[in-house]
Design an enzyme around this catalytic site. Sequence first.
Site, PDB file in Angstrom:
ATOM      1  N   LYS A  63      22.131  47.779 -44.451  1.00 29.64           N
ATOM      2  CA  LYS A  63      22.495  48.488 -42.983  1.00 29.64           C
ATOM      3  C   LYS A  63      21.624  49.317 -42.644  1.00 29.64           C
ATOM      4  O   LYS A  63      21.147  50.131 -43.291  1.00 29.64           O
ATOM      5  CB  LYS A  63      24.134  48.947 -43.129  1.00 29.64           C
ATOM      6  CG  LYS A  63      24.564  49.394 -42.011  1.00 29.64           C
ATOM      7  CD  LYS A  63      25.988  50.062 -42.219  1.00 29.64           C
ATOM      8  CE  LYS A  63      26.692  50.459 -41.052  1.00 29.64           C
ATOM      9  NZ  LYS A  63      26.317  51.686 -40.619  1.00 29.64           N
TER      10      LYS A  63
ATOM     11  N   SER B 225      21.703  48.470 -37.190  1.00 32.11           N
ATOM     12  CA  SER B 225      22.465  49.522 -36.685  1.00 32.11           C
ATOM     13  C   SER B 225      21.644  50.653 -36.551  1.00 32.11           C
ATOM     14  O   SER B 225      20.643  51.007 -37.252  1.00 32.11           O
ATOM     15  CB  SER B 225      23.608  49.582 -37.825  1.00 32.11           C
ATOM     16  OG  SER B 225      24.302  51.009 -37.452  1.00 32.11           O
TER      17      SER B 225
ATOM     18  N   HIS C 284      23.382  53.840 -36.345  1.00 26.63           N
ATOM     19  CA  HIS C 284      24.474  54.652 -36.769  1.00 26.63           C
ATOM     20  C   HIS C 284      25.097  55.305 -35.473  1.00 26.63           C
ATOM     21  O   HIS C 284      25.386  56.525 -35.430  1.00 26.63           O
ATOM     22  CB  HIS C 284      24.080  55.784 -37.873  1.00 26.63           C
ATOM     23  CG  HIS C 284      24.467  55.606 -39.084  1.00 26.63           C
ATOM     24  ND1 HIS C 284      23.875  55.238 -40.253  1.00 26.63           N
ATOM     25  CD2 HIS C 284      25.803  55.789 -39.579  1.00 26.63           C
ATOM     26  CE1 HIS C 284      24.590  54.937 -41.308  1.00 26.63           C
ATOM     27  NE2 HIS C 284      25.778  55.311 -40.855  1.00 26.63           N
TER      28      HIS C 284
ATOM     29  N   ARG D 140      23.315  58.663 -34.339  1.00 27.91           N
ATOM     30  CA  ARG D 140      23.142  59.706 -34.740  1.00 27.91           C
ATOM     31  C   ARG D 140      22.466  60.053 -35.881  1.00 27.91           C
ATOM     32  O   ARG D 140      22.372  60.997 -36.444  1.00 27.91           O
ATOM     33  CB  ARG D 140      24.737  59.680 -35.467  1.00 27.91           C
ATOM     34  CG  ARG D 140      25.785  59.906 -34.373  1.00 27.91           C
ATOM     35  CD  ARG D 140      27.165  60.067 -34.997  1.00 27.91           C
ATOM     36  NE  ARG D 140      27.737  58.560 -35.622  1.00 27.91           N
ATOM     37  CZ  ARG D 140      27.930  58.535 -37.038  1.00 27.91           C
ATOM     38  NH1 ARG D 140      27.992  59.552 -37.603  1.00 27.91           N
ATOM     39  NH2 ARG D 140      28.151  57.302 -37.259  1.00 27.91           N
TER      40      ARG D 140
ATOM     41  N   ASP E 269      26.284  46.498 -34.782  1.00 24.46           N
ATOM     42  CA  ASP E 269      27.151  47.350 -34.159  1.00 24.46           C
ATOM     43  C   ASP E 269      26.375  48.345 -33.270  1.00 24.46           C
ATOM     44  O   ASP E 269      25.181  48.141 -32.985  1.00 24.46           O
ATOM     45  CB  ASP E 269      27.980  47.945 -35.396  1.00 24.46           C
ATOM     46  CG  ASP E 269      27.107  49.170 -35.963  1.00 24.46           C
ATOM     47  OD1 ASP E 269      25.841  49.374 -35.380  1.00 24.46           O
ATOM     48  OD2 ASP E 269      27.604  49.699 -37.024  1.00 24.46           O
TER      49      ASP E 269
ATOM     50  N   GLY F  84      28.015  50.867 -30.114  1.00 25.03           N
ATOM     51  CA  GLY F  84      28.470  50.782 -28.474  1.00 25.03           C
ATOM     52  C   GLY F  84      29.238  49.382 -28.004  1.00 25.03           C
ATOM     53  O   GLY F  84      29.441  49.331 -26.877  1.00 25.03           O
TER      54      GLY F  84
ATOM     55  N   ARG G   7      32.222  47.800 -27.333  1.00 21.86           N
ATOM     56  CA  ARG G   7      33.580  47.944 -26.994  1.00 21.86           C
ATOM     57  C   ARG G   7      34.693  46.810 -26.538  1.00 21.86           C
ATOM     58  O   ARG G   7      35.752  47.177 -26.723  1.00 21.86           O
ATOM     59  CB  ARG G   7      33.509  49.079 -26.025  1.00 21.86           C
ATOM     60  CG  ARG G   7      32.724  50.548 -26.522  1.00 21.86           C
ATOM     61  CD  ARG G   7      33.544  51.099 -27.600  1.00 21.86           C
ATOM     62  NE  ARG G   7      33.007  52.327 -27.902  1.00 21.86           N
ATOM     63  CZ  ARG G   7      32.222  52.416 -28.943  1.00 21.86           C
ATOM     64  NH1 ARG G   7      32.028  51.601 -29.651  1.00 21.86           N
ATOM     65  NH2 ARG G   7      31.657  53.523 -29.406  1.00 21.86           N
TER      66      ARG G   7
ATOM     67  N   ARG H  64      34.667  52.705 -33.683  1.00 18.57           N
ATOM     68  CA  ARG H  64      35.594  53.515 -33.027  1.00 18.57           C
ATOM     69  C   ARG H  64      36.777  53.336 -32.304  1.00 18.57           C
ATOM     70  O   ARG H  64      37.864  53.621 -32.687  1.00 18.57           O
ATOM     71  CB  ARG H  64      34.590  54.448 -31.898  1.00 18.57           C
ATOM     72  CG  ARG H  64      34.392  55.681 -32.609  1.00 18.57           C
ATOM     73  CD  ARG H  64      33.608  56.709 -31.804  1.00 18.57           C
ATOM     74  NE  ARG H  64      32.626  57.273 -32.552  1.00 18.57           N
ATOM     75  CZ  ARG H  64      31.079  56.800 -32.492  1.00 18.57           C
ATOM     76  NH1 ARG H  64      30.936  56.073 -31.786  1.00 18.57           N
ATOM     77  NH2 ARG H  64      30.528  57.500 -33.210  1.00 18.57           N
TER      78      ARG H  64
END
Length: 202
Positions: free
Chosen positions: A86, A108, A110, A113, A141, A143, A145, A165
């Site tokens: 990952k 990814s 993250h 971040r 992954d 963003g 949604r 999230r």
Amino acid sequence: EKYKLGITAIKLADGHGIQIFKPRANDHDILTRIRAAEEAGALAVGLDIDAASFITIKLKNQIVEPKSLQQLKKIIASTSLPFILKGILSPQDAAYAVDAGASVLYVSNHGGRVLDYMPSTIELLQKIRDKVGKKVKIIIDGGFREGSDIFKGLAFGANYVAIGRPAAIAVVGGGETGLELQAAQWKEELRQIMLLTGSADL
């Protein structure tokens, strides 16, 4: 330790879970965690390679470090479970991951971040897929949604789209039922965009 919570959850779910570990400086610590995941019946294990300088890890005084290709090969060869790397964020990363023996690449950043000014994962996905061909699975992954986002991820070459999230918010707000309702909404949104784009199947 925190990883044991995940191990316990996987046991309670009869093995329906995946454990992805941080790149601990001591490889023995990683191998210990892999053995625990195997014993719990996990579907797969993995390593969060871009957490080698993650601020939240530093705040907890945990020691992590980048892993060389040889270290990754040894870690991956230590288990018969499918292995996920990952934090893949370039075609060259993807090529190294395949060389190391990863069976799944997890594209990814993250959620942006780890480092400022990183490109979005969707921007790089098709280049990564072109680099590795069809021989490995790809998760993405960052963003995602809505059902339309899932459609885009699959269209650009991912096998799976991971959504964090919104799923967590659904669970906090409504438990298992909340997550079921959220998943049903994604499914309907995906169905709608498939209809509008003339896509008979995924």
